[in-house]
Design a protein around this motif. Structure first.
Motif, PDB file in Angstrom:
ATOM      1  N   ALA A 137       0.864  -0.920  -0.038  1.00 17.57           N
ATOM      2  CA  ALA A 137      -0.020  -0.079   0.150  1.00 17.57           C
ATOM      3  C   ALA A 137       0.849   1.061  -0.179  1.00 17.57           C
ATOM      4  O   ALA A 137       0.397   2.358  -0.193  1.00 17.57           O
ATOM      5  N   ALA A 138       2.120   1.161   0.303  1.00 18.70           N
ATOM      6  CA  ALA A 138       2.934   2.343   0.315  1.00 18.70           C
ATOM      7  C   ALA A 138       3.385   2.721  -0.877  1.00 18.70           C
ATOM      8  O   ALA A 138       3.795   3.882  -1.090  1.00 18.70           O
ATOM      9  N   TYR A 139       3.459   1.779  -1.823  1.00 17.06           N
ATOM     10  CA  TYR A 139       3.817   2.152  -3.356  1.00 17.06           C
ATOM     11  C   TYR A 139       2.789   1.917  -4.253  1.00 17.06           C
ATOM     12  O   TYR A 139       1.862   2.894  -4.457  1.00 17.06           O
ATOM     13  N   PHE A 140       2.811   0.749  -4.947  1.00 15.65           N
ATOM     14  CA  PHE A 140       1.753   0.436  -6.119  1.00 15.65           C
ATOM     15  C   PHE A 140       0.681  -0.360  -5.752  1.00 15.65           C
ATOM     16  O   PHE A 140      -0.119  -0.876  -6.578  1.00 15.65           O
ATOM     17  N   GLY A 141       0.669  -0.956  -4.676  1.00 14.74           N
ATOM     18  CA  GLY A 141      -0.649  -1.700  -4.327  1.00 14.74           C
ATOM     19  C   GLY A 141      -0.073  -3.342  -4.459  1.00 14.74           C
ATOM     20  O   GLY A 141       0.599  -3.562  -5.006  1.00 14.74           O
ATOM     21  N   SER A 142      -1.151  -4.084  -4.076  1.00 13.71           N
ATOM     22  CA  SER A 142      -0.722  -5.438  -3.889  1.00 13.71           C
ATOM     23  C   SER A 142      -1.597  -6.114  -5.029  1.00 13.71           C
ATOM     24  O   SER A 142      -1.936  -5.647  -5.870  1.00 13.71           O
ATOM     25  N   ASN A 143      -2.290  -7.325  -4.596  1.00 11.78           N
ATOM     26  CA  ASN A 143      -3.164  -8.070  -5.326  1.00 11.78           C
ATOM     27  C   ASN A 143      -4.178  -7.465  -5.505  1.00 11.78           C
ATOM     28  O   ASN A 143      -5.002  -6.654  -4.773  1.00 11.78           O
TER      29      ASN A 143
ATOM     30  N   CYS B 279      -9.857  -5.917  -8.846  1.00 10.36           N
ATOM     31  CA  CYS B 279      -9.607  -4.598  -8.724  1.00 10.36           C
ATOM     32  C   CYS B 279      -8.577  -4.016  -7.720  1.00 10.36           C
ATOM     33  O   CYS B 279      -8.816  -4.437  -6.663  1.00 10.36           O
ATOM     34  N   VAL B 280      -7.645  -3.230  -8.161  1.00  6.23           N
ATOM     35  CA  VAL B 280      -6.525  -2.869  -7.083  1.00  6.23           C
ATOM     36  C   VAL B 280      -7.281  -1.864  -6.267  1.00  6.23           C
ATOM     37  O   VAL B 280      -7.865  -0.759  -6.686  1.00  6.23           O
ATOM     38  N   LEU B 281      -7.198  -2.035  -4.985  1.00  5.48           N
ATOM     39  CA  LEU B 281      -7.627  -1.224  -3.809  1.00  5.48           C
ATOM     40  C   LEU B 281      -6.972  -0.531  -3.052  1.00  5.48           C
ATOM     41  O   LEU B 281      -7.358   0.370  -2.198  1.00  5.48           O
ATOM     42  N   ASP B 282      -5.502  -0.766  -2.954  1.00  2.26           N
ATOM     43  CA  ASP B 282      -4.609   0.119  -2.242  1.00  2.26           C
ATOM     44  C   ASP B 282      -3.398   0.525  -2.990  1.00  2.26           C
ATOM     45  O   ASP B 282      -3.255   0.477  -4.147  1.00  2.26           O
ATOM     46  N   GLY B 283      -2.373   1.452  -2.273  1.00  5.80           N
ATOM     47  CA  GLY B 283      -1.367   1.870  -3.002  1.00  5.80           C
ATOM     48  C   GLY B 283      -1.713   3.375  -3.999  1.00  5.80           C
ATOM     49  O   GLY B 283      -2.869   3.706  -3.876  1.00  5.80           O
ATOM     50  N   ALA B 284      -0.784   3.654  -4.863  1.00  4.45           N
ATOM     51  CA  ALA B 284      -1.029   4.558  -5.470  1.00  4.45           C
ATOM     52  C   ALA B 284      -1.928   4.708  -6.509  1.00  4.45           C
ATOM     53  O   ALA B 284      -2.443   5.987  -7.054  1.00  4.45           O
ATOM     54  N   GLU B 285      -2.255   3.709  -7.017  1.00  5.02           N
ATOM     55  CA  GLU B 285      -3.350   3.490  -7.931  1.00  5.02           C
ATOM     56  C   GLU B 285      -4.645   2.914  -7.773  1.00  5.02           C
ATOM     57  O   GLU B 285      -5.433   2.175  -8.175  1.00  5.02           O
ATOM     58  N   ALA B 286      -4.928   2.963  -6.207  1.00  2.00           N
ATOM     59  CA  ALA B 286      -5.969   2.485  -5.552  1.00  2.00           C
ATOM     60  C   ALA B 286      -7.355   2.919  -6.292  1.00  2.00           C
ATOM     61  O   ALA B 286      -7.569   4.075  -6.476  1.00  2.00           O
ATOM     62  N   ARG B 287      -8.190   2.004  -6.598  1.00  2.00           N
ATOM     63  CA  ARG B 287      -9.425   2.072  -7.271  1.00  2.00           C
ATOM     64  C   ARG B 287      -9.393   3.000  -8.590  1.00  2.00           C
ATOM     65  O   ARG B 287     -10.288   3.775  -8.728  1.00  2.00           O
ATOM     66  N   TRP B 288      -8.417   2.917  -9.215  1.00  4.74           N
ATOM     67  CA  TRP B 288      -8.304   3.609 -10.548  1.00  4.74           C
ATOM     68  C   TRP B 288      -9.160   2.896 -11.638  1.00  4.74           C
ATOM     69  O   TRP B 288      -9.173   1.637 -11.388  1.00  4.74           O
ATOM     70  N   GLY B 289      -9.978   3.655 -12.246  1.00  2.54           N
ATOM     71  CA  GLY B 289     -10.385   3.367 -13.606  1.00  2.54           C
ATOM     72  C   GLY B 289      -9.771   3.061 -14.719  1.00  2.54           C
ATOM     73  O   GLY B 289      -8.638   3.958 -14.959  1.00  2.54           O
ATOM     74  N   ARG B 290     -10.273   2.270 -15.521  1.00  3.61           N
ATOM     75  CA  ARG B 290      -9.474   2.617 -16.958  1.00  3.61           C
ATOM     76  C   ARG B 290     -10.697   2.321 -17.965  1.00  3.61           C
ATOM     77  O   ARG B 290     -11.628   1.550 -17.703  1.00  3.61           O
ATOM     78  N   ASN B 291     -10.412   3.042 -19.251  1.00  7.87           N
ATOM     79  CA  ASN B 291     -11.265   2.828 -20.033  1.00  7.87           C
ATOM     80  C   ASN B 291     -10.969   2.081 -21.335  1.00  7.87           C
ATOM     81  O   ASN B 291     -11.568   2.177 -22.299  1.00  7.87           O
ATOM     82  N   TYR B 292      -9.703   1.491 -21.479  1.00  2.45           N
ATOM     83  CA  TYR B 292      -9.157   0.838 -22.535  1.00  2.45           C
ATOM     84  C   TYR B 292      -8.754  -0.669 -21.897  1.00  2.45           C
ATOM     85  O   TYR B 292      -8.280  -0.820 -20.884  1.00  2.45           O
ATOM     86  N   PRO B 293      -9.003  -1.737 -22.538  1.00  2.54           N
ATOM     87  CA  PRO B 293      -9.924  -1.796 -23.822  1.00  2.54           C
ATOM     88  C   PRO B 293     -11.538  -1.700 -23.328  1.00  2.54           C
ATOM     89  O   PRO B 293     -12.240  -1.752 -24.605  1.00  2.54           O
ATOM     90  N   SER B 294     -11.852  -1.537 -22.327  1.00  3.93           N
ATOM     91  CA  SER B 294     -13.353  -1.529 -21.962  1.00  3.93           C
ATOM     92  C   SER B 294     -13.198  -0.754 -20.455  1.00  3.93           C
ATOM     93  O   SER B 294     -12.118  -0.546 -19.777  1.00  3.93           O
TER      94      SER B 294
ATOM     95  N   ASN C 280     -13.454  -0.277 -16.924  1.00  2.00           N
ATOM     96  CA  ASN C 280     -13.445  -1.209 -15.932  1.00  2.00           C
ATOM     97  C   ASN C 280     -12.558  -0.743 -14.841  1.00  2.00           C
ATOM     98  O   ASN C 280     -11.773   0.437 -14.970  1.00  2.00           O
ATOM     99  N   CYS C 281     -12.294  -1.261 -13.747  1.00  2.00           N
ATOM    100  CA  CYS C 281     -11.240  -0.793 -12.688  1.00  2.00           C
ATOM    101  C   CYS C 281      -9.796  -1.510 -13.046  1.00  2.00           C
ATOM    102  O   CYS C 281      -9.828  -2.275 -13.971  1.00  2.00           O
ATOM    103  N   LEU C 282      -8.616  -0.803 -12.816  1.00  2.00           N
ATOM    104  CA  LEU C 282      -7.196  -1.493 -12.840  1.00  2.00           C
ATOM    105  C   LEU C 282      -7.290  -2.634 -12.250  1.00  2.00           C
ATOM    106  O   LEU C 282      -7.686  -2.787 -10.938  1.00  2.00           O
ATOM    107  N   THR C 283      -6.880  -3.555 -12.726  1.00  2.00           N
ATOM    108  CA  THR C 283      -6.835  -5.190 -12.154  1.00  2.00           C
ATOM    109  C   THR C 283      -5.453  -5.980 -11.901  1.00  2.00           C
ATOM    110  O   THR C 283      -4.607  -5.453 -12.900  1.00  2.00           O
ATOM    111  N   ARG C 284      -5.436  -6.445 -10.887  1.00  2.00           N
ATOM    112  CA  ARG C 284      -4.258  -7.472 -10.776  1.00  2.00           C
ATOM    113  C   ARG C 284      -4.967  -8.769 -10.211  1.00  2.00           C
ATOM    114  O   ARG C 284      -5.550  -8.601  -9.502  1.00  2.00           O
ATOM    115  N   LYS C 285      -4.289  -9.888 -10.768  1.00  2.00           N
ATOM    116  CA  LYS C 285      -4.868 -11.233 -10.697  1.00  2.00           C
ATOM    117  C   LYS C 285      -3.652 -12.032 -10.089  1.00  2.00           C
ATOM    118  O   LYS C 285      -3.062 -12.605 -11.279  1.00  2.00           O
TER     119      LYS C 285
END
Length: 387
Positions: A128-134, A141-156, A158-163
């Motif tokens: 959470a101190a940097y770019f977030g975890s899983n 959906c990434v919920l922590d870090g600098a990109e917490a709850r970021w949305g994206r519009n490409y390619p559709s 959605n939220c920014l995801t990591r799995k």
């Protein structure tokens, strides 16, 4: 002020139509100063905060979607062939120049995933101190870090995801000793590119999963820090022979020879313009990599940038061998736990990403052997200390 060729694109999401401008700055023909790219974990709190503020602004402007879209649409031209290193160096510089248009004092850092290669979950970069975890279970959906709850519009939309590859774990990455084995054994640009792209590079993309294991991965800022590490590895390999700052070899996606005079897809710059990080237009070095002697000011005149019409939506871990991982045993003592190498990458995923399945298998064999050597050395050191 920078002069831009602006790429205007239209995004259609259901019945919503959004218009965005994705700028492509021309690079300077000379360096007014040389900056230093550093390990992101060495940035002070104020430096890190400035970097985060800049990338959040880039996200707000829709530029992260633009980078993801560009990378996705020309992916077959810049992966699985010998345009890979040079094109991504230019792509990183594109990102960095846009950052510096917002804040001139911000420099792109790199993510040294080799530090916590055996257990990336312990890496502060994935906290959470940097770019977030899983990502969140279920939707990723990434919920922590600098990109917490970021949305994206490409390619559709959605939220920014990591799995993560194994649900709650990325699996192991490459130890730097394996990377340096490749540095020592690869004699040509084509050999080095193929071995790094299909080994140390690919395993990080697959390990983080979600958007990161797709060709629109640049929607995630961490993509640029990962590729800055790959660029740093290339720069280190180049530094071992000055001729590597002046020439390349191999083939492009059309099986045409890649030479210093070859043109980069989309950008149209000659490959030669990318070969020295401290050359005109690039103007950076890495904190622990020797660069070439300063190059003479280039007289190369870059043509105007072509339009990009795709849809746009708004290092060294020398202690590898001796990290003292132990577990308790039944006799009340402890024993050293062997490190585990990264697991083989899925051939179907490799093919979808334009990677070389056979080369990936060869690199798997290399990293397996390196980790076995590391484990043998650690056991030997452990047994010596116990006597």
């Amino acid at each position: 002020m920078l002069k831009y060729i602006c790429i205007i694109a239209v995004v259609i999401i259901g019945e919503v139509v959004a218009k965005s401008v994705f700028p492509t700055p021309r690079l300077d023909t000379a360096c007014s100063k040389i900056v230093v790219r550093r390990d992101v974990t060495t940035l002070g709190p104020a430096e890190l905060d400035r970097f985060f503020r800049v990338v959040r602004e880039m996200h707000r402007r829709g530029w992260m979607d633009g980078f993801g879209s560009m990378h996705d649409h020309i992916s077959h031209q810049v992966h699985g062939n010998d345009q890979f290193f040079a094109w991504h160096r230019r792509f990183l510089r594109h990102f960095e120049v846009l950052m510096q248009d917002i804040d001139p004092d911000v420099v792109l850092p790199y993510w040294n995933w080799g530090t916590f290669w055996q257990n990336p979950l312990a890496d502060p970069v994935l906290s959470a101190a940097y770019f977030g975890s899983n990502g969140r279970p279920g939707d990723g959906c990434v919920l922590d870090g600098a990109e917490a709850r970021w949305g994206r519009n490409y390619p559709s939309r959605n939220c920014l995801t990591r799995k993560f590859r194994y649900g709650t774990s990325t699996g192991s990455f490459w130890p730097m000793r394996a990377v340096r084995d490749v540095m020592n054994s690869a004699k040509t640009h084509a050999q080095f590119r193929s071995r790094i792209e299909n080994g140390a590079h690919g395993i990080v993309h697959l390990g983080l999963g979600g958007d990161f294991e797709t060709m629109w991965a640049p929607v995630d800022v961490l993509f640029f820090l990962h590729h800055a590490m790959i660029d740093k590895i290339w720069a280190e390999w180049q530094s071992r022979d000055l001729q590597r700052f002046r020439s390349v070899d191999g083939y492009d996606a059309a099986r045409q020879p890649v030479m210093a005079s070859s043109l980069l897809p989309f950008y149209g710059d000659e490959v030669s313009t990318t070969l020295a990080t401290n050359g005109p237009g690039y103007c950076y070095v890495y904190d622990d990599v020797p660069g070439p002697a300063p190059f003479v000011k280039s007289t190369h005149k870059r043509d105007e940038m072509p339009e990009f019409a795709a849809p746009l939506n708004g290092t060294d871990t020398s202690s590898d061998s001796f990290v003292n991982m132990r577990v308790a045993n039944s006799k009340g003592g402890s024993s050293i736990v062997d490190f585990t190498p990264p697991q083989p990458m899925d051939p179907k995923w490799l093919k979808s990403m334009h990677y070389d399945v056979k080369e990936a298998a060869r690199m798997q064999h290399l990293v397996d052997n390196v980790v076995a050597q590391i484990n043998a050395e650690r056991r030997e050191v452990g047994s010596t200390k116990s006597k």
